[in-house]
Design a protein around this motif. Structure first.
Motif, PDB file in Angstrom:
ATOM      1  N   LEU A 192       0.838  -1.194   0.000  1.00 28.73           N
ATOM      2  CA  LEU A 192       0.000   0.000   0.000  1.00 28.73           C
ATOM      3  C   LEU A 192       0.876   1.248   0.000  1.00 28.73           C
ATOM      4  O   LEU A 192       1.757   1.402   0.842  1.00 28.73           O
ATOM      5  N   ASP A 193       0.615   2.134  -0.954  1.00 27.55           N
ATOM      6  CA  ASP A 193       1.376   3.379  -1.043  1.00 27.55           C
ATOM      7  C   ASP A 193       0.375   4.521  -1.225  1.00 27.55           C
ATOM      8  O   ASP A 193      -0.137   4.751  -2.317  1.00 27.55           O
ATOM      9  N   LEU A 194       0.081   5.212  -0.127  1.00 28.85           N
ATOM     10  CA  LEU A 194      -0.883   6.300  -0.151  1.00 28.85           C
ATOM     11  C   LEU A 194      -0.192   7.637   0.081  1.00 28.85           C
ATOM     12  O   LEU A 194       0.795   7.724   0.811  1.00 28.85           O
ATOM     13  N   GLU A 219      -6.719  -4.397   4.076  1.00 26.33           N
ATOM     14  CA  GLU A 219      -7.860  -4.269   3.177  1.00 26.33           C
ATOM     15  C   GLU A 219      -7.417  -4.132   1.719  1.00 26.33           C
ATOM     16  O   GLU A 219      -8.047  -4.677   0.811  1.00 26.33           O
ATOM     17  N   TRP A 220      -6.326  -3.409   1.512  1.00 18.56           N
ATOM     18  CA  TRP A 220      -5.825  -3.234   0.146  1.00 18.56           C
ATOM     19  C   TRP A 220      -5.314  -4.556  -0.414  1.00 18.56           C
ATOM     20  O   TRP A 220      -5.632  -4.938  -1.539  1.00 18.56           O
ATOM     21  N   LYS A 221      -4.553  -5.288   0.387  1.00 16.69           N
ATOM     22  CA  LYS A 221      -3.968  -6.546  -0.081  1.00 16.69           C
ATOM     23  C   LYS A 221      -5.039  -7.598  -0.342  1.00 16.69           C
ATOM     24  O   LYS A 221      -4.964  -8.335  -1.324  1.00 16.69           O
ATOM     25  N   LYS A 222      -6.035  -7.669   0.523  1.00 16.09           N
ATOM     26  CA  LYS A 222      -7.067  -8.701   0.366  1.00 16.09           C
ATOM     27  C   LYS A 222      -8.108  -8.322  -0.679  1.00 16.09           C
ATOM     28  O   LYS A 222      -8.540  -9.171  -1.465  1.00 16.09           O
ATOM     29  N   HIS A 223      -8.532  -7.068  -0.693  1.00 12.37           N
ATOM     30  CA  HIS A 223      -9.659  -6.663  -1.539  1.00 12.37           C
ATOM     31  C   HIS A 223      -9.287  -5.647  -2.620  1.00 12.37           C
ATOM     32  O   HIS A 223      -9.663  -5.811  -3.784  1.00 12.37           O
ATOM     33  N   GLY A 224      -8.605  -4.591  -2.223  1.00  8.52           N
ATOM     34  CA  GLY A 224      -8.396  -3.459  -3.126  1.00  8.52           C
ATOM     35  C   GLY A 224      -7.681  -3.808  -4.409  1.00  8.52           C
ATOM     36  O   GLY A 224      -8.012  -3.285  -5.478  1.00  8.52           O
ATOM     37  N   VAL A 225      -6.691  -4.704  -4.334  1.00  6.23           N
ATOM     38  CA  VAL A 225      -5.908  -5.033  -5.534  1.00  6.23           C
ATOM     39  C   VAL A 225      -6.710  -5.831  -6.555  1.00  6.23           C
ATOM     40  O   VAL A 225      -6.233  -6.043  -7.675  1.00  6.23           O
ATOM     41  N   GLN A 227      -9.424  -4.819  -7.951  1.00  7.19           N
ATOM     42  CA  GLN A 227     -10.100  -3.923  -8.888  1.00  7.19           C
ATOM     43  C   GLN A 227      -9.050  -3.022  -9.542  1.00  7.19           C
ATOM     44  O   GLN A 227      -7.862  -3.153  -9.251  1.00  7.19           O
ATOM     45  N   ASN A 228      -9.478  -2.139 -10.435  1.00  8.26           N
ATOM     46  CA  ASN A 228      -8.516  -1.435 -11.284  1.00  8.26           C
ATOM     47  C   ASN A 228      -8.096  -0.047 -10.810  1.00  8.26           C
ATOM     48  O   ASN A 228      -7.156   0.533 -11.359  1.00  8.26           O
ATOM     49  N   LEU A 229      -8.765   0.526  -9.817  1.00  4.69           N
ATOM     50  CA  LEU A 229      -8.345   1.840  -9.324  1.00  4.69           C
ATOM     51  C   LEU A 229      -7.031   1.722  -8.573  1.00  4.69           C
ATOM     52  O   LEU A 229      -6.756   0.694  -7.941  1.00  4.69           O
ATOM     53  N   ASP A 230      -6.218   2.790  -8.631  1.00  4.31           N
ATOM     54  CA  ASP A 230      -5.013   2.761  -7.813  1.00  4.31           C
ATOM     55  C   ASP A 230      -5.405   2.993  -6.354  1.00  4.31           C
ATOM     56  O   ASP A 230      -6.560   3.318  -6.044  1.00  4.31           O
ATOM     57  N   ALA A 231      -4.457   2.819  -5.452  1.00  2.81           N
ATOM     58  CA  ALA A 231      -4.766   2.826  -4.019  1.00  2.81           C
ATOM     59  C   ALA A 231      -5.393   4.140  -3.570  1.00  2.81           C
ATOM     60  O   ALA A 231      -6.370   4.146  -2.806  1.00  2.81           O
ATOM     61  N   ASN A 232      -4.860   5.283  -4.016  1.00  3.44           N
ATOM     62  CA  ASN A 232      -5.407   6.573  -3.597  1.00  3.44           C
ATOM     63  C   ASN A 232      -6.857   6.735  -4.063  1.00  3.44           C
ATOM     64  O   ASN A 232      -7.738   7.099  -3.279  1.00  3.44           O
ATOM     65  N   ASP A 233      -7.114   6.434  -5.330  1.00  2.00           N
ATOM     66  CA  ASP A 233      -8.475   6.576  -5.865  1.00  2.00           C
ATOM     67  C   ASP A 233      -9.434   5.585  -5.219  1.00  2.00           C
ATOM     68  O   ASP A 233     -10.606   5.903  -4.966  1.00  2.00           O
TER      69      ASP A 233
END
Length: 338
Positions: A192-194, A219-225, A227-233
């Motif tokens: 995660l890089d915010l 949350e980013w590692k399990k779910h966020g990655v 989908q196609n938005l970058d971490a900030n968006d």
């Protein structure tokens, strides 16, 4: 004598049928170690998805294996000493298994390829069909879930140092119906890089960010990655959704009933009056011990527009579990602080 023999045959056959039924549904005793790769839920029953004390695995911790659900297993039963009950089921995808039995290791090795092939579509990026927006009622969560001292925001809330009176973000989860709860971890090496400004904007809606980024990283590692938005968006979009729900009839009903007991039926009736029954079929509650509200979950469509009104967002998603979820007919909406 004929009658006696018939009775014996009936008893024997009945026992055989009963035994075969038991064997067909029984788990397979196993031993070894399970090393977690994230904070997955640990279920008392994986079929019913019950987790009475909201126990989660600790990342990189090793647990003793007690059994697996079948030969080509996808669930592992482990021992978690501090949980109640201590015997819990976790998804095979939540960690790595190392069995003591050579035969079972061979069986596991021989089935791992076919399991991986069958589950590949459950960890492929952007291969999902909807989202689950999971929102926490932080006071109810922090007071009634055993967070074991590893959530500084909960310690601050319970100590009266942090006052949270809005719904907060648990997660925005890409969801695939055919995968059940298994869709996720599309990049196990993701980091995660915010930006600093993003963290500042998120914190009021995901208060762990006031102190650390650990929960956001999970949350980013399990779910966020997935989908196609970058971490900030991704996190800023999720934050906008939380704000929208918190300002809606959902958040308002919770806020006017802080410190009170309410019926889940009255909550549902109130929301139907604002959004209609069709939209409310996409909302469900979650409670600690069945009686303390700790979460509201909303199903929304994959290609949602964050600027749409809440009714449109809900109607774009699939129907979910019943509105009351695991909550009793009467629930308590906790105020911040013990």
């Amino acid at each position: 004598m004929v009658r006696l023999n018939s009775l014996l045959v009936t008893v024997i056959v009945g026992n055989i049928i009963s035994l075969s039924s038991f064997v067909a549904n029984a788990s397979i005793h196993s031993s070894g170690n399970f090393t977690s790769n994230g904070q997955c839920e640990a279920y008392q029953s994986f079929r019913k998805q019950t987790n009475p004390d909201n126990t989660q695995l600790v990342n990189n911790k090793q647990y003793a294996i007690k059994s697996i659900n079948k030969k080509d297993f996808d669930w592992v039963q482990i021992l978690i000493p501090n949980a109640s009950p201590a015997m819990r089921w976790v998804s095979k995808l939540c960690g790595t298994t190392q069995f003591n039995s050579d035969d079972l290791s061979k069986s596991s090795t021989s089935t791992s390829t076919s399991f991986k092939a069958s589950s590949k579509s459950c960890d492929t990026r952007n291969d999902f069909d909807s989202y689950v927006l999971a929102l926490t009622w932080q006071p109810g969560f922090c007071e009634h879930v055993n967070y074991k001292g590893n959530k500084p925001e909960c310690t601050a809330i319970n100590d009266g140092k942090l006052n949270i009176t809005n719904l907060t973000l648990h997660g925005l989860w890409p969801n695939k119906a055919s995968c059940g709860t298994k869709y996720g971890y599309c990049d196990r090496y993701a980091r995660l890089d915010l930006s600093v400004s993003t963290i500042k904007d998120i914190a009021p809606w995901m208060p762990n960010f006031y102190y650390q980024t650990k929960f956001g990283e999970y949350e980013w590692k399990k779910h966020g990655v997935c989908q196609n938005l970058d971490a900030n968006d991704y996190f800023l979009t999720a934050t906008k959704l939380v704000e929208k729900v918190d300002a809606s009839a959902i958040g308002q009903f919770i806020k006017i009933n802080i410190g009170k007991n309410v019926s889940t039926a009255s909550f549902k009736k109130n929301l139907i009056s604002h959004f209609g029954a069709n939209a409310v079929d996409r909302i469900s509650l979650a409670c600690s011990q069945g009686k303390y509200l700790n979460e509201v979950r909303l199903n929304i469509g994959k290609s949602f527009n964050v600027n749409s009104n809440l009714q449109e967002l809900l109607e774009s998603g699939p129907k979910g579990r019943p509105f009351y979820g695991n909550c009793h007919k009467k629930i308590h909406i906790e105020a911040a602080g013990k």
